[in-house]
Design a protein around this motif. Structure first.
Motif, mmCIF file in Angstrom:
data_model
loop_
_atom_site.group_PDB
_atom_site.id
_atom_site.type_symbol
_atom_site.label_atom_id
_atom_site.label_comp_id
_atom_site.label_asym_id
_atom_site.label_seq_id
_atom_site.Cartn_x
_atom_site.Cartn_y
_atom_site.Cartn_z
ATOM 1 N N UNK A 1 0.825 -1.206 0.000
ATOM 2 C CA UNK A 1 0.000 0.000 0.000
ATOM 3 C C UNK A 1 0.861 1.260 0.000
ATOM 4 N N UNK A 2 1.914 1.260 0.798
ATOM 5 C CA UNK A 2 2.796 2.436 0.885
ATOM 6 C C UNK A 2 3.480 2.701 -0.453
ATOM 7 N N UNK A 3 3.937 1.635 -1.107
ATOM 8 C CA UNK A 3 4.642 1.802 -2.377
ATOM 9 C C UNK A 3 3.694 2.196 -3.510
ATOM 10 N N UNK A 4 2.412 1.871 -3.356
ATOM 11 C CA UNK A 4 1.453 2.150 -4.420
ATOM 12 C C UNK A 4 0.376 3.145 -3.998
ATOM 13 N N UNK A 5 0.653 3.954 -2.986
ATOM 14 C CA UNK A 5 -0.388 4.829 -2.431
ATOM 15 C C UNK A 5 -0.884 5.877 -3.416
ATOM 16 N N UNK A 6 -0.080 6.182 -4.429
ATOM 17 C CA UNK A 6 -0.521 7.167 -5.420
ATOM 18 C C UNK A 6 -1.664 6.642 -6.289
ATOM 19 N N UNK A 7 -1.895 5.331 -6.250
ATOM 20 C CA UNK A 7 -2.990 4.755 -7.022
ATOM 21 C C UNK A 7 -4.328 4.968 -6.350
ATOM 22 N N UNK A 8 -4.337 5.375 -5.083
ATOM 23 C CA UNK A 8 -5.584 5.477 -4.339
ATOM 24 C C UNK A 8 -6.010 6.934 -4.213
#
Length: 320
Positions: free
Chosen positions: A313-320
């Motif tokens: 989630x931290x590495x992909x948080x820009x997707x949310x």
């Protein structure tokens, strides 16, 4: 990424899963040499059915989680949100207190029956005519989960001599796995998986909303009923074979979506392998970390899965 490129990747992951299953079945309190595997009763009758069952359960829970999250368009939905696992746990607790261990599939049979009855009750409450009210379904399942948990706690206080067995069931254990359990669960998981794969395109359309899906030709209520029935059967049979194992159905589909995208035609196949691998790893650790004692596998799924999920989630948080 082109879906055709997924075929060799999934084939490679499947080989990794098979190798992990073989290695897991080899190690334990008594380590079995490679030359001894063929004639080892411990390998064939104790460890291998446990390994196969762990993969079946992990895959089933991951598939169900991916399906529920798409049907309800809710990222926090997992196989236990409908209360089926809580109902099955309550049935198992009652069976343990009544001393049904000595009967053929006594505790598991009671858990299965209670889980299916819970499903029918919750669906009945949430149905208005031929239409199923999603919000009511989720709220009813959540309320029943709390109710069943409270009743189980009450039963444990009144039957403290049975508390350890009940707690182990509610936290999940594959310690009593047998080929009989595999034979019962495998057809249910296979049929349920084929059903979800068949409707995976419809699941993608449901993510856009019921009205949009209906305008594109999806029989929304029919598809929802079929998918919920298929996945609930998988959850009920899985819980009846090994108790409650949480977190797999929540984190595996999310992790897969972060890595592959939201297309359920890709999410479902990858979740099958990832769910099986996760539960296989957790169960292997559960029976080897503190041998000869055994840890509840449900606790390990949360301990291992939660940090990995948070990192993703931290590495992909820009997707949310």
């Amino acid at each position: 990424m082109n879906r055709k490129k997924d075929i060799p990747i999934l084939a490679g992951l499947t080989l990794v899963l098979l190798a992990a299953m073989l290695l897991s079945a080899k190690i334990g309190v008594v380590d079995i040499g490679w030359a001894e595997l063929r004639g080892s009763a411990v390998f064939w009758q104790l460890r291998l059915p446990r390994v196969v069952l762990s993969v079946l359960v992990g895959s089933a829970l991951a598939i169900c989680g991916a399906t529920y999250q798409s049907v309800f368009r809710n990222p926090l939905t997992d196989p236990y949100v409908l209360g089926i696992s809580s109902g099955a746990s309550l049935g198992a607790a009652i069976a343990i207190i009544l001393g049904l261990h000595s009967y053929l599939w006594g505790v598991g049979g009671m858990a299965l029956m209670a889980g299916l009855l819970t499903m029918l009750l919750i669906y009945k409450i949430a149905s208005i005519g031929n239409r199923m009210h999603t919000t009511t379904l989720l709220l009813t399942g959540t309320c029943f989960t709390f109710l069943a948990g409270a009743v189980i706690s009450f039963l444990m206080v009144l039957n403290q001599d049975k508390m350890e067995s009940i707690v182990f069931w509610t936290m999940g254990s594959l310690g009593s796995a047998s080929w009989n359990d595999v034979g019962i669960l495998a057809p249910v998981v296979l049929l349920g998986t084929l059903c979800v794969l068949f409707y995976s395109k419809d699941l993608n359309l449901l993510l856009a909303g019921s009205e949009t899906a209906k305008s594109l030709g999806v029989e929304v209520e029919k598809v929802k009923r079929i998918l919920l029935f298929a996945t609930t059967m998988m959850v009920a049979f899985a819980v009846s074979s090994c108790g409650v194992i949480g977190f797999v159905g929540l984190i595996v589909p999310h992790a897969v979506r972060l890595l592959t995208g939201p297309d359920n035609r890709r999410v479902i196949p990858y979740s099958i392998v990832a769910g099986g691998l996760l539960l296989l790893l957790c169960d292997t650790l559960a029976r080897t970390l503190m041998q000869p004692a055994e840890l509840p596998v449900g606790a390990l799924t949360a301990i291992i899965g939660a940090p990995v999920f948070i990192i993703l989630l931290y590495k992909n948080k820009k997707q949310f």
